[in-house]
Design a protein around this motif. Structure first.
Motif, PDB file in Angstrom:
ATOM      1  N   ALA A  10       0.830  -1.208   0.000  1.00  0.00           N
ATOM      2  CA  ALA A  10       0.000   0.000   0.000  1.00  0.00           C
ATOM      3  C   ALA A  10       0.863   1.257   0.000  1.00  0.00           C
ATOM      4  O   ALA A  10       0.590   2.215  -0.733  1.00  0.00           O
ATOM      5  CB  ALA A  10      -0.940  -0.005   1.207  1.00  0.00           C
ATOM      6  N   CYS A  11       1.914   1.271   0.810  1.00  0.00           N
ATOM      7  CA  CYS A  11       2.805   2.435   0.853  1.00  0.00           C
ATOM      8  C   CYS A  11       3.509   2.641  -0.481  1.00  0.00           C
ATOM      9  O   CYS A  11       3.653   3.771  -0.949  1.00  0.00           O
ATOM     10  CB  CYS A  11       3.817   2.293   1.984  1.00  0.00           C
ATOM     11  SG  CYS A  11       3.091   2.564   3.606  1.00  0.00           S
ATOM     12  N   GLU A  12       3.924   1.553  -1.100  1.00  0.00           N
ATOM     13  CA  GLU A  12       4.584   1.669  -2.401  1.00  0.00           C
ATOM     14  C   GLU A  12       3.611   2.199  -3.448  1.00  0.00           C
ATOM     15  O   GLU A  12       3.934   3.089  -4.228  1.00  0.00           O
ATOM     16  CB  GLU A  12       5.142   0.310  -2.828  1.00  0.00           C
ATOM     17  CG  GLU A  12       5.906   0.384  -4.137  1.00  0.00           C
ATOM     18  CD  GLU A  12       6.544  -0.947  -4.515  1.00  0.00           C
ATOM     19  OE1 GLU A  12       6.808  -1.132  -5.717  1.00  0.00           O
ATOM     20  OE2 GLU A  12       6.770  -1.792  -3.634  1.00  0.00           O
ATOM     21  N   PRO A  18       6.538   4.382   4.906  1.00  0.00           N
ATOM     22  CA  PRO A  18       5.836   3.716   6.010  1.00  0.00           C
ATOM     23  C   PRO A  18       6.294   4.184   7.388  1.00  0.00           C
ATOM     24  O   PRO A  18       5.570   4.030   8.361  1.00  0.00           O
ATOM     25  CB  PRO A  18       6.135   2.234   5.798  1.00  0.00           C
ATOM     26  CG  PRO A  18       7.285   2.191   4.863  1.00  0.00           C
ATOM     27  CD  PRO A  18       7.267   3.454   4.064  1.00  0.00           C
ATOM     28  N   LEU A  19       7.462   4.805   7.491  1.00  0.00           N
ATOM     29  CA  LEU A  19       7.918   5.322   8.779  1.00  0.00           C
ATOM     30  C   LEU A  19       7.200   6.607   9.165  1.00  0.00           C
ATOM     31  O   LEU A  19       7.306   7.069  10.292  1.00  0.00           O
ATOM     32  CB  LEU A  19       9.429   5.563   8.752  1.00  0.00           C
ATOM     33  CG  LEU A  19      10.284   4.322   8.519  1.00  0.00           C
ATOM     34  CD1 LEU A  19      11.752   4.705   8.433  1.00  0.00           C
ATOM     35  CD2 LEU A  19      10.055   3.295   9.607  1.00  0.00           C
ATOM     36  N   HIS A  20       6.467   7.208   8.230  1.00  0.00           N
ATOM     37  CA  HIS A  20       5.759   8.459   8.495  1.00  0.00           C
ATOM     38  C   HIS A  20       4.245   8.309   8.456  1.00  0.00           C
ATOM     39  O   HIS A  20       3.527   9.288   8.379  1.00  0.00           O
ATOM     40  CB  HIS A  20       6.191   9.535   7.499  1.00  0.00           C
ATOM     41  CG  HIS A  20       7.613   9.964   7.701  1.00  0.00           C
ATOM     42  ND1 HIS A  20       8.266  10.763   6.810  1.00  0.00           N
ATOM     43  CD2 HIS A  20       8.503   9.709   8.681  1.00  0.00           C
ATOM     44  CE1 HIS A  20       9.492  10.987   7.240  1.00  0.00           C
ATOM     45  NE2 HIS A  20       9.656  10.346   8.374  1.00  0.00           N
ATOM     46  N   GLN A  82       2.047  13.963  11.136  1.00  0.00           N
ATOM     47  CA  GLN A  82       2.038  12.565  10.702  1.00  0.00           C
ATOM     48  C   GLN A  82       0.744  12.306   9.959  1.00  0.00           C
ATOM     49  O   GLN A  82      -0.304  12.850  10.294  1.00  0.00           O
ATOM     50  CB  GLN A  82       2.117  11.661  11.936  1.00  0.00           C
ATOM     51  CG  GLN A  82       2.250  10.194  11.602  1.00  0.00           C
ATOM     52  CD  GLN A  82       2.371   9.340  12.860  1.00  0.00           C
ATOM     53  OE1 GLN A  82       1.687   9.607  13.835  1.00  0.00           O
ATOM     54  NE2 GLN A  82       3.218   8.355  12.820  1.00  0.00           N
ATOM     55  N   LEU A  83       0.810  11.481   8.907  1.00  0.00           N
ATOM     56  CA  LEU A  83      -0.398  11.151   8.172  1.00  0.00           C
ATOM     57  C   LEU A  83      -1.356  10.381   9.069  1.00  0.00           C
ATOM     58  O   LEU A  83      -0.944   9.440   9.759  1.00  0.00           O
ATOM     59  CB  LEU A  83      -0.063  10.305   6.936  1.00  0.00           C
ATOM     60  CG  LEU A  83       0.726  11.016   5.846  1.00  0.00           C
ATOM     61  CD1 LEU A  83       1.149  10.028   4.774  1.00  0.00           C
ATOM     62  CD2 LEU A  83      -0.105  12.122   5.234  1.00  0.00           C
ATOM     63  N   PRO A  84      -2.622  10.757   9.097  1.00  0.00           N
ATOM     64  CA  PRO A  84      -3.577  10.073   9.985  1.00  0.00           C
ATOM     65  C   PRO A  84      -3.982   8.715   9.438  1.00  0.00           C
ATOM     66  O   PRO A  84      -3.832   8.443   8.249  1.00  0.00           O
ATOM     67  CB  PRO A  84      -4.766  11.024   9.997  1.00  0.00           C
ATOM     68  CG  PRO A  84      -4.696  11.698   8.672  1.00  0.00           C
ATOM     69  CD  PRO A  84      -3.222  11.841   8.353  1.00  0.00           C
ATOM     70  N   ARG A  85      -4.514   7.904  10.318  1.00  0.00           N
ATOM     71  CA  ARG A  85      -5.091   6.631   9.881  1.00  0.00           C
ATOM     72  C   ARG A  85      -6.348   6.920   9.113  1.00  0.00           C
ATOM     73  O   ARG A  85      -7.118   7.809   9.472  1.00  0.00           O
ATOM     74  CB  ARG A  85      -5.416   5.760  11.086  1.00  0.00           C
ATOM     75  CG  ARG A  85      -4.198   5.226  11.753  1.00  0.00           C
ATOM     76  CD  ARG A  85      -4.560   4.291  12.858  1.00  0.00           C
ATOM     77  NE  ARG A  85      -5.423   3.241  12.331  1.00  0.00           N
ATOM     78  CZ  ARG A  85      -6.059   2.376  13.094  1.00  0.00           C
ATOM     79  NH1 ARG A  85      -5.946   2.426  14.384  1.00  0.00           N
ATOM     80  NH2 ARG A  85      -6.817   1.454  12.564  1.00  0.00           N
ATOM     81  N   ILE A  86      -6.600   6.180   8.065  1.00  0.00           N
ATOM     82  CA  ILE A  86      -7.797   6.410   7.259  1.00  0.00           C
ATOM     83  C   ILE A  86      -8.724   5.204   7.266  1.00  0.00           C
ATOM     84  O   ILE A  86      -9.673   5.142   6.519  1.00  0.00           O
ATOM     85  CB  ILE A  86      -7.430   6.785   5.804  1.00  0.00           C
ATOM     86  CG1 ILE A  86      -6.548   5.716   5.172  1.00  0.00           C
ATOM     87  CG2 ILE A  86      -6.771   8.156   5.777  1.00  0.00           C
ATOM     88  CD1 ILE A  86      -6.248   5.933   3.702  1.00  0.00           C
TER      89      ILE A  86
END
Length: 87
Positions: A10-12, A18-20, A82-86
């Motif tokens: 998903a991050c790719e 993914p650390l952020h 930081q990016l929030p959880r969605i």
């Protein structure tokens, strides 16, 4: 650093580091080398505990990780929010 394949994919796909990205339930701790030889007692089962690195004098005061291709890169401090959880 161990990462579940769906998270890495998903991050790719989204171009995210993914650390952020917010991730509940993860802990990175600096412990004495002798403590790495014992099972982790702070985790309920201990099965997810992994040694992911070591402290060296080569990169003092910096965190450096190896990429999947074997290159080294510094882990920078997060700038902004930081990016929030969605989910």
């Amino acid at each position: 650093m161990p990462m579940p394949p769906p998270v890495a994919a998903a991050c790719e796909l989204l171009g995210l580091d993914p650390l952020h990205v917010a991730d509940e339930g993860c802990l990175v701790a600096f412990v004495a080398p002798a403590a790495c030889r014992r099972p982790c007692t702070c985790c309920p089962s201990g099965t997810q505990a992994r040694r992911i690195g070591r402290v060296t004098s080569e990169h003092s005061s910096r965190v450096v990780i190896r990429t999947l291709l074997g290159a080294a890169r510094a882990v920078d401090m997060l700038v902004g929010e930081q990016l929030p959880r969605i989910c």
